[in-house]
Every structure is written in structure tokens, then in C-alpha cells.
Design an enzyme around this catalytic site. Sequence first.
Site, PDB file in Angstrom:
ATOM      1  N   GLN A   1      14.782 -46.466 -26.741  1.00 55.88           N
ATOM      2  CA  GLN A   1      15.724 -45.847 -25.814  1.00 55.88           C
ATOM      3  C   GLN A   1      15.349 -46.164 -24.364  1.00 55.88           C
ATOM      4  O   GLN A   1      14.314 -45.718 -23.880  1.00 55.88           O
ATOM      5  CB  GLN A   1      15.690 -44.326 -26.023  1.00 55.88           C
ATOM      6  CG  GLN A   1      16.563 -43.538 -25.069  1.00 55.88           C
ATOM      7  CD  GLN A   1      16.373 -42.035 -25.257  1.00 55.88           C
ATOM      8  OE1 GLN A   1      15.274 -41.581 -25.572  1.00 55.88           O
ATOM      9  NE2 GLN A   1      17.424 -41.268 -25.056  1.00 55.88           N
ATOM     10  N   GLY A   2      16.193 -46.895 -23.684  1.00 56.43           N
ATOM     11  CA  GLY A   2      15.918 -47.246 -22.286  1.00 56.43           C
ATOM     12  C   GLY A   2      16.732 -46.416 -21.319  1.00 56.43           C
ATOM     13  O   GLY A   2      17.709 -46.888 -20.733  1.00 56.43           O
ATOM     14  N   TYR A   3      16.332 -45.186 -21.167  1.00 55.41           N
ATOM     15  CA  TYR A   3      17.014 -44.290 -20.227  1.00 55.41           C
ATOM     16  C   TYR A   3      16.196 -44.141 -18.937  1.00 55.41           C
ATOM     17  O   TYR A   3      16.615 -44.533 -17.867  1.00 55.41           O
ATOM     18  CB  TYR A   3      17.199 -42.897 -20.851  1.00 55.41           C
ATOM     19  CG  TYR A   3      18.428 -42.703 -21.727  1.00 55.41           C
ATOM     20  CD1 TYR A   3      19.005 -43.744 -22.425  1.00 55.41           C
ATOM     21  CD2 TYR A   3      18.989 -41.436 -21.875  1.00 55.41           C
ATOM     22  CE1 TYR A   3      20.119 -43.530 -23.243  1.00 55.41           C
ATOM     23  CE2 TYR A   3      20.100 -41.214 -22.684  1.00 55.41           C
ATOM     24  CZ  TYR A   3      20.663 -42.264 -23.360  1.00 55.41           C
ATOM     25  OH  TYR A   3      21.750 -42.039 -24.160  1.00 55.41           O
ATOM     26  N   SER A   4      15.003 -43.528 -19.066  1.00 54.20           N
ATOM     27  CA  SER A   4      14.230 -43.131 -17.882  1.00 54.20           C
ATOM     28  C   SER A   4      13.755 -44.320 -17.061  1.00 54.20           C
ATOM     29  O   SER A   4      13.449 -45.386 -17.598  1.00 54.20           O
ATOM     30  CB  SER A   4      13.000 -42.322 -18.305  1.00 54.20           C
ATOM     31  OG  SER A   4      13.376 -41.235 -19.103  1.00 54.20           O
TER      32      SER A   4
ATOM     33  N   SER B   1       9.607 -45.088 -25.393  1.00 50.86           N
ATOM     34  CA  SER B   1       8.794 -44.906 -26.595  1.00 50.86           C
ATOM     35  C   SER B   1       8.934 -46.096 -27.529  1.00 50.86           C
ATOM     36  O   SER B   1      10.055 -46.522 -27.831  1.00 50.86           O
ATOM     37  CB  SER B   1       9.212 -43.645 -27.340  1.00 50.86           C
ATOM     38  OG  SER B   1       8.908 -42.521 -26.570  1.00 50.86           O
TER      39      SER B   1
ATOM     40  N   GLU C   1      19.906 -36.267 -29.665  1.00 47.35           N
ATOM     41  CA  GLU C   1      18.459 -36.388 -29.488  1.00 47.35           C
ATOM     42  C   GLU C   1      17.838 -34.991 -29.395  1.00 47.35           C
ATOM     43  O   GLU C   1      16.796 -34.712 -29.989  1.00 47.35           O
ATOM     44  CB  GLU C   1      18.154 -37.181 -28.207  1.00 47.35           C
ATOM     45  CG  GLU C   1      16.662 -37.240 -27.900  1.00 47.35           C
ATOM     46  CD  GLU C   1      16.331 -38.082 -26.679  1.00 47.35           C
ATOM     47  OE1 GLU C   1      17.256 -38.513 -25.965  1.00 47.35           O
ATOM     48  OE2 GLU C   1      15.132 -38.306 -26.440  1.00 47.35           O
TER      49      GLU C   1
ATOM     50  N   GLU D   1      12.998 -27.083 -18.336  1.00 49.57           N
ATOM     51  CA  GLU D   1      13.671 -26.552 -17.146  1.00 49.57           C
ATOM     52  C   GLU D   1      15.093 -27.112 -17.055  1.00 49.57           C
ATOM     53  O   GLU D   1      16.040 -26.383 -16.723  1.00 49.57           O
ATOM     54  CB  GLU D   1      12.884 -26.901 -15.874  1.00 49.57           C
ATOM     55  CG  GLU D   1      11.558 -26.175 -15.749  1.00 49.57           C
ATOM     56  CD  GLU D   1      10.510 -26.663 -16.734  1.00 49.57           C
ATOM     57  OE1 GLU D   1      10.544 -27.859 -17.110  1.00 49.57           O
ATOM     58  OE2 GLU D   1       9.652 -25.864 -17.150  1.00 49.57           O
TER      59      GLU D   1
HETATM   60  C1  LIG Z   1       6.073 -38.853 -24.896  1.00 45.56           C
HETATM   61  C2  LIG Z   1       7.295 -39.187 -24.120  1.00 45.56           C
HETATM   62  C3  LIG Z   1       8.214 -40.069 -24.655  1.00 45.56           C
HETATM   63  C4  LIG Z   1       9.332 -40.438 -23.934  1.00 45.56           C
HETATM   64  N1  LIG Z   1      10.180 -41.355 -24.470  1.00 45.56           N
HETATM   65  C5  LIG Z   1      11.217 -41.802 -23.739  1.00 45.56           C
HETATM   66  C6  LIG Z   1      12.032 -42.844 -24.232  1.00 45.56           C
HETATM   67  O1  LIG Z   1      11.838 -43.331 -25.338  1.00 45.56           O
HETATM   68  N2  LIG Z   1      13.028 -43.300 -23.452  1.00 45.56           N
HETATM   69  C7  LIG Z   1      13.289 -42.770 -22.236  1.00 45.56           C
HETATM   70  O2  LIG Z   1      14.222 -43.218 -21.589  1.00 45.56           O
HETATM   71  N3  LIG Z   1      12.536 -41.786 -21.723  1.00 45.56           N
HETATM   72  C8  LIG Z   1      11.487 -41.299 -22.456  1.00 45.56           C
HETATM   73  N4  LIG Z   1      10.694 -40.290 -21.951  1.00 45.56           N
HETATM   74  C9  LIG Z   1      10.948 -39.831 -20.593  1.00 45.56           C
HETATM   75  C10 LIG Z   1      11.492 -38.425 -20.481  1.00 45.56           C
HETATM   76  O3  LIG Z   1      12.835 -38.376 -20.838  1.00 45.56           O
HETATM   77  C11 LIG Z   1      11.248 -37.968 -19.033  1.00 45.56           C
HETATM   78  O4  LIG Z   1       9.865 -37.847 -18.864  1.00 45.56           O
HETATM   79  C12 LIG Z   1      11.925 -36.648 -18.747  1.00 45.56           C
HETATM   80  O5  LIG Z   1      13.317 -36.790 -18.714  1.00 45.56           O
HETATM   81  C13 LIG Z   1      11.438 -36.045 -17.412  1.00 45.56           C
HETATM   82  O6  LIG Z   1      11.507 -36.950 -16.372  1.00 45.56           O
HETATM   83  P1  LIG Z   1      10.231 -37.210 -15.420  1.00 45.56           P
HETATM   84  O7  LIG Z   1       9.093 -37.504 -16.312  1.00 45.56           O
HETATM   85  O8  LIG Z   1      10.625 -38.173 -14.408  1.00 45.56           O
HETATM   86  O9  LIG Z   1       9.925 -35.802 -14.765  1.00 45.56           O
HETATM   87  P2  LIG Z   1      10.588 -35.184 -13.432  1.00 45.56           P
HETATM   88  O10 LIG Z   1      12.070 -35.270 -13.541  1.00 45.56           O
HETATM   89  O11 LIG Z   1       9.954 -35.771 -12.257  1.00 45.56           O
HETATM   90  O12 LIG Z   1      10.164 -33.662 -13.574  1.00 45.56           O
HETATM   91  C14 LIG Z   1       8.901 -33.117 -13.159  1.00 45.56           C
HETATM   92  C15 LIG Z   1       8.950 -31.599 -13.310  1.00 45.56           C
HETATM   93  O13 LIG Z   1       9.981 -31.075 -12.456  1.00 45.56           O
HETATM   94  C16 LIG Z   1      10.890 -30.310 -13.181  1.00 45.56           C
HETATM   95  N5  LIG Z   1      12.234 -30.459 -12.621  1.00 45.56           N
HETATM   96  C17 LIG Z   1      12.877 -31.622 -12.313  1.00 45.56           C
HETATM   97  N6  LIG Z   1      14.106 -31.355 -11.841  1.00 45.56           N
HETATM   98  C18 LIG Z   1      14.250 -30.003 -11.834  1.00 45.56           C
HETATM   99  C19 LIG Z   1      15.288 -29.099 -11.442  1.00 45.56           C
HETATM  100  N7  LIG Z   1      16.466 -29.549 -10.987  1.00 45.56           N
HETATM  101  N8  LIG Z   1      15.071 -27.770 -11.573  1.00 45.56           N
HETATM  102  C20 LIG Z   1      13.896 -27.302 -12.051  1.00 45.56           C
HETATM  103  N9  LIG Z   1      12.882 -28.097 -12.431  1.00 45.56           N
HETATM  104  C21 LIG Z   1      13.059 -29.432 -12.319  1.00 45.56           C
HETATM  105  C22 LIG Z   1      10.818 -30.855 -14.580  1.00 45.56           C
HETATM  106  O14 LIG Z   1      11.251 -29.885 -15.514  1.00 45.56           O
HETATM  107  C23 LIG Z   1       9.336 -31.163 -14.717  1.00 45.56           C
HETATM  108  O15 LIG Z   1       8.641 -29.989 -15.072  1.00 45.56           O
HETATM  109  C24 LIG Z   1       9.566 -39.900 -22.659  1.00 45.56           C
HETATM  110  C25 LIG Z   1       8.672 -38.974 -22.136  1.00 45.56           C
HETATM  111  C26 LIG Z   1       7.549 -38.614 -22.835  1.00 45.56           C
HETATM  112  C27 LIG Z   1       6.605 -37.646 -22.248  1.00 45.56           C
END
Ligand SMILES: Cc1cc2nc3c(=O)[nH]c(=O)nc-3n(C[C@H](O)[C@H](O)[C@H](O)COP(=O)(O)OP(=O)(O)OC[C@H]3O[C@@H](n4cnc5c(N)ncnc54)[C@H](O)[C@@H]3O)c2cc1C
Lengths: 371, 391
Positions: B134-137, B169, B252, B376
Site C-alpha cells: 500500500q503506497g499511501y503515506s 509495509s 483496512e 486520534e
Molecule cells: C507498522 C506500520 C505500518 C505501516 N504501513 C503502511 C503502509 O503499508 N502503507 C502506508 O501508506 N502507510 C503505512 N503506515 C503509515 C501510517 O498510515 C501512518 O504512520 C499514519 O497514518 C500516521 O501518520 P504519521 O506517521 O505521519 O503521523 P502524524 O500524522 O505525523 O501524527 C503524529 C501524531 O499526531 C497526531 N495527530 C496528527 N494529526 C492530528 C489531528 N488533526 N488531531 C489530533 N492529533 C493528530 C497523530 O494521531 C499522532 O499521534 C504504516 C505505519 C506503521 C507504524
Amino acid sequence: MANLVKTEDETMLADAARGFLDKSAPVKAFRDLRDAGQTHDAKMWKEMADMGWAGVLVPESAGGSDMGHAAAGVLAHEMGKTLVVSPFLSTAVIAASALRNVSDARAEAALASIASGDVTYALAVDETAKFNPEGTSMVATREGNGFRLSGKKTFVVDGGLADRLLVLAKTDDGLTLFDIPANRDGITRNAQNMIDARDSARIDFENVEATGDDVLGQVDSAMSILKPALEAGQAALAAEMAGLSAGAFGMTIAYLKERKQFGTVIGNFQALQHRAAHLWCEIEVTASAILNAGRMLDDDPDNATMAVSLAKARATSTAQLAVQEGVQMHGGIGMTDAYDIGFYMKRARVGAEWLGDYGYHAGQVAKHRGF
Amino acid sequence: MQSNQELEGFRAELRDWLEANCPAEMRGGEPSEASVCWGGKNFQFESDAQRVWMERAAAKGYTVPTWPVEYGGAGLTRTQEKIFKEEMDRIEARNPLQSFGIWMLGPALLHFGSHEQKLHYLPPIARGEIRWCQGYSEPGAGSDLASVQTRGEDKGDHWLVNGQKIWTSYADKADWIFALVRTDREAPKHKGISFLLIDMEDAGVETRPIKLISGASVFCETFFTDVKVPKHQIVGEENRGWDVAKYLLTHEREMISGGGQGLSGGRALGAVLNESMEDGREMDTTLRAAAMRCEVDALSIGLTLERYKDQAEAGSGAGDASAMLKYMGTELNKQRHELLMSAGGSDALEWDGPLGNRPADWLRTKANSIEGGTSEVMLSIVSRRVLGLGA
Ligand SMILES: Cc1cc2nc3c(=O)[nH]c(=O)nc-3n(C[C@H](O)[C@H](O)[C@H](O)COP(=O)(O)OP(=O)(O)OC[C@H]3O[C@@H](n4cnc5c(N)ncnc54)[C@H](O)[C@@H]3O)c2cc1C
Ligand SMILES: Cc1cc2nc3c(=O)[nH]c(=O)nc-3n(C[C@H](O)[C@H](O)[C@H](O)COP(=O)(O)OP(=O)(O)OC[C@H]3O[C@@H](n4cnc5c(N)ncnc54)[C@H](O)[C@@H]3O)c2cc1C
């Protein structure tokens, strides 16, 4: 596994109940009753009986509507939303379930008197501050063909005004359930001044006579009748508490959308949004456990114990969360008697203790899950 | 609606089939990250039994029991699916195949894909031949996913894709990736994204594994440099990829909420905890109380997942409520693993120690409330979309 979506009939029943209760039993009705120092509304109970609510678990042959446990849960849920005062749980659910498990003419007549709304019941089981039916110490001593009952019961919900009592007492080789009129010689009822302004009594039994006819089911084997009755009551009480949670939650959400501070409605603050959202999640999860308990009691009553305990445990913790969050998010006004949210808090506290608290039911779940 | 007799016939047949076809090694035991069968071109089966189990299940459509038969499924109704789950649980059968294709892309393709796309992409997923990631983030687009910057330039018959994904992942093990790519830079952020399917073997795709706190490296940075993506590899319409992305996320989230191994196995936490005290200890009252609460919540959340599936059959999917399922399920799974660690005591402190890789599983669960949208963000979705709070 049963289907966990409300049926069309159940949705219609809920809507009809809501329509009636919004008119006849909004929270204001409870407040008026409390202010008048009353704990029962005989006229309303009669109306409920006419709609088939008192006979919800009574067979049609005895004049009941026989809608089943899930339906009883639907009604209890709607009553919980606006804190309706009625002997529904004690009489229509618990006593009716007990009597239904006895097949004799006397039980049939008693069921008919419940369905018609003419007779109300209370369940006298508790003797200490915690629910523990197996630990009953009140004794029924053999005397001729009958018994003499001596001892004390407490937290007899609806016991101050009920016409009849279901009394659990120890006999030679086990426990026995008696069905006796509440005004029999030797019975002294002391109304308790309850926080939720409902009817509850401490009841003393001094050498109270009970004939063999007063025994429900078999001597020494109360549980075969009482267990299904308790489970029916616990499931319906859980549904009532879920309704109560929904009522408190609805008030709280409305307040978040209306109260302004810092130049905006407080529902715009994320700290409150997330608390409200968490509460909604808990309420949704609890709804599943409650629906499941109703389905199990209807479809597979011999194996419903865990489902019922799950529902009561979840309903208890959710209701407690709903009222605590509710009061907190109301700020100062939530602490006032003039505002309704406090009623929900007090009712939730009583519901939490009645028929087994969280620890009791979580323990039951654990036991069924092998630990 | 099928008659009870038909359903019981189905159950009996299924039970026999499972007896005959599910290898003994694929039954029982607490499932762990390491024992998952992911499939794909490069998958290393843990054992012959694992491979055989996947192949036999796939031949019957049982890797994706509710998908239509023509796309590799068994076409089971909701009621049959419940029976399927009950019978699998009864013998504690492991899941024959799990994958992002099954959980995420499949449902999105079933909903948004063309008939040709379904025929082309779904059966290899069902057979465990093609593994998807999955290429989202992206580094700058996490919770605020719609601000993805990876861009696709329109070159007539293809898009030329450049940019970086992160936290992908299993990108290093996957055969294909579904990716959110910005195809219109002028449009508002939700309206310029397309949902593209990209072959990981294409020139210009590169992955770099990132090591996790659990010691494993399941996720990667994924780089796209002048990757040519043919126009037919788009799901849904151009610049309407956000709809596909969101729909996929609801699936998901539902998956993560129950796939939290705590809920799927059907085994009681208390029993598992007791087993990890082989040195004759017993749960102390604090642990026991916490385990009881966890069990009450796990059973109720499990019922809630079932309830939403029942509702989906009646016409309404979990939708925004998938945020609730995800939040409740993942927070619970984290607690569950805290208790497993606590029950294990010092035995649980070693990598591959007396209790296996329990600490790695424990650490892995910490991501449950982050991946697929953080707790959150889930609460914000509920408060905005379900409760109508906030702007
Ligand atoms: C093990 C693992 C596997 C993953 N696999 C994939 C994958 O296969 N493909 C993919 O695309 N992504 C993947 N991800 C990414 C995952 O979707 C992101 O980590 C997630 O969406 C959070 O984004 P971020 O890490 O940039 O955190 P941030 O968005 O920077 O968040 C940091 C903190 O701030 C809080 N926060 C952010 N915005 C708000 C708000 N508006 N209000 C309150 N709190 C807020 C968050 O809840 C968090 O606690 C994976 C992540 C992990 C840990
Ligand atoms: C028993 C009692 C005794 C009191 N005695 C006194 C006294 O002697 N003298 C006196 O002056 N006052 C007194 N108060 C008033 C008390 O200080 C206020 O009730 C309190 O400050 C909260 O204000 P409020 O009731 O208007 O609630 P609100 O400000 O309306 O708050 C409602 C809810 O919104 C939340 N909220 C508000 N703003 C935000 C924000 N920006 N972010 C997140 N959440 C927010 C609050 O935390 C609360 O949960 C008393 C109150 C009580 C209950």
C-alpha cells in the site's frame, strides 16, 4: 451465531414505545414523581399493560403478548432513555420469567395477573450489600406441610409497593423460591431512601408462614427457576442501562453544540470531541453485547449465561462512563438538581449494583472462558 | 435466504473438507506475525503444510470466501461465512492466506474496478500468487493523507510517476503496489489524486527497508523515479482517487480492528495467560482483573464486528463507523499484549526467548493504533462525521 441487526418488528416496537414515552413519560414525569415523593405511577403501568408491555414475556394463553427477550430489551432501552419509573423489570421480566418456568395452574393465573397489570412483583434475594444469591442465609424451616420464613432481605427493588414477593430462602438441601403476598403476617417493609428516587425496600421476615403452594417449582431447587429469571432481568436491566447511556449521551452532545465559551460552541474543542467520540464508541460496542444477550435468551436460553453477563458488565461500565463524562462536559450546570443529567448518574449507580455488579459479571464471563 | 437444512448441509460438508484438508500443523497455537501466510512470487513458506493449506483453500475459493466465484472466491453468503468462521475456529485453523490484496485492494476493486480489472487482478490475489503493498503515506503526508505529493505527469498513454512513499509495509516483498498519486497539481488537495496500480518490477521503483522497534523490518521507503504507469492501471476515474482511497481505508480499518490477533483466534486471553505461567505461578488479582476486563471488551468488540457485517448485508456498510471498530479493536489489542508481557514476567524479556518472540509481537501491536489512521484521527472522524461536532 444469531443475526445482530434489529428486525423490522423491533424497530417498529422501539418507535412505538418512544412515541408513547415521549408523551407520557419524559424525564419531567420522573422529576414530578420524585418531587411528589412517589415511586410508582399506577395509571401509567396500566397503560403499559394495555399495550402488552406487562405481558411481554407472558404466553398468549395467559393473556400476554409474548414478544420475547429481545423485545423486552427494546422496551427497557426506550424506558431507560427517559428514566421511566415502572415495575417493568421486576414484574414483567423477572417475575414473569420465573413463573413461566413453572407449569401449574397457579403460575398460569399469576402470569395472567401480571399481563393484565393487576399485580406487581418484587424479587427479594439480596441479603448483603452485594448480589450473591448462592450465599443466601435466610431460612425457611419446615412446619407441617409448609414453611416458616425468618430473616432479612435488602435492596428489594420495587419491594416497597409490590403486591407480591419472590423470596429466596435456604431449605434442608438447597435453596427454595417462594411466591407470597407482600402483606402476609410477619413481613415488615421499610422503604429505602434511594439516590435514584425509586422504590426499594429492606424487608424483615419474622416467622412468616408459607404453604407448600407458595413454593415456586421444586423445594431445594430454586435455581432451575430463578436462574432464567435472573438472566432475563440482567439482560433487560443491561438494555435499560444502555438506554440510559444513550439518553445521557444525547443530552451531552446537544449541550456541546449549544454551550458557548471562548467565543465558540464548546463542541469545537478537540479535547471534548475526542471524549464524546470515545464515549460513542463504547456505547456502540455495548449495543452489540445487549442485542446478542436478547437473541441468546430467545434462541438458546440454556446457554445464555455468558452472553447475559457480558451484556450486564458492558452496560454497567458504559453507563458509568456516560454519566461521568456527561456531568463533566456540562460543567457547573451538570451539578445542579434542576438539570436532568444528575438523575442519570444516580440511576446508573443503582443499576450498576442491581442483579450483580461489574466484577460479578466479568467474573462470570471469565469463568465461562476458562479462567 | 437458504433453508436451515441447506445451511446444515453446507456446514457438514465444510467440516468434512476441513478435516481432510487442513494439515494438523495449521491448527491451534496463538497466531503470530511470523506464522502468517502472505503469498506472492517470492514468499518463503514456513513449511510444506503452510503451502499445501494455502493451495487447497485457494482451490475451493476459501482464501476469500465471500468473493464471487469468477474472481477466485467461494461466493459465500453472510450466513455461510459465519458458519465458515465457526468451523475454522472450531478446529483452530489458521488463516490460509492473508494479504493487503485480500483486505484492501480486493474490496476496492470489487467496488470501483471494471470487469476486466477484476478478472485480471483478483484471481491471482485469491490464489496467493501476487502480493500487494500500500503506497499511501509520505514523509509529509501521514494523518493528513490527502496532501500526498508523489506526482504523475500525463504522457498520453501513461503517467510518469516521481516521488517518495514511506512506511510502505512489505514493499520489499510485494509484487505490486497500489499508490496515491497526484495527477492534478492545481486542484484542491482531495480532488487531484488518482489511484494507480504499479508493478514493483518496473524500472525506477526502488525500496529501502526501515528497521522497526521490534527488530523486524516490515516497512520501507519506496521511491519512484520516472516510472511509466500505463493509463489502464488506474482504479476509478482520474483525479477521483480519493474516493477509492477512503473506501479502501474503511476496509483496512475493519480488518485491523479484528485482525488484531487478539480477536480472531477465539481463544480466551485468561487461558493464554495461564499457559505462559508454566513455572506454576498464578495470575495475581491485578492481572486477573485486567484480563477479565480485556476479555469482556474483546468479546463485545468481536460481536460488534459481526453486527456491522450483518448490517452490511442488510444494505449499510460500516462506513464511518469503521473508525470506531479500528479505534476500539486496536487499543484493545495493545492492552492484550501488555497483559501477555506482564504474565510472562522476565521470561518475556528476551528476543526468541522461552516464550518465543512475544516481545516482538508486543512491540508490533504498538503500530496498530497508528497504521491505517491513528486513534486520534479515528476519534476525529467519529466526532465530525458521526456526531456532527466541529466545523
Ligand atoms: C507498522 C506500520 C505500518 C505501516 N504501513 C503502511 C503502509 O503499508 N502503507 C502506508 O501508506 N502507510 C503505512 N503506515 C503509515 C501510517 O498510515 C501512518 O504512520 C499514519 O497514518 C500516521 O501518520 P504519521 O506517521 O505521519 O503521523 P502524524 O500524522 O505525523 O501524527 C503524529 C501524531 O499526531 C497526531 N495527530 C496528527 N494529526 C492530528 C489531528 N488533526 N488531531 C489530533 N492529533 C493528530 C497523530 O494521531 C499522532 O499521534 C504504516 C505505519 C506503521 C507504524
Ligand atoms: C460545586 C460548585 C461550586 C462552585 N463554586 C464557585 C464559587 O464559589 N465561585 C465561583 O466563581 N464559581 C464557582 N463555581 C463555578 C465553576 O468555577 C465553574 O463551573 C467552572 O469554571 C466551569 O465553568 P462552567 O460551569 O461555565 O462550564 P463551561 O465553561 O461551560 O464548561 C463546560 C465543559 O466544557 C469544557 N471546556 C470549556 N472550555 C474548554 C476549552 N477551551 N477546551 C476544552 N474544554 C473546554 C469544560 O472543561 C467543561 O467540561 C462552582 C461550581 C461548582 C460545580
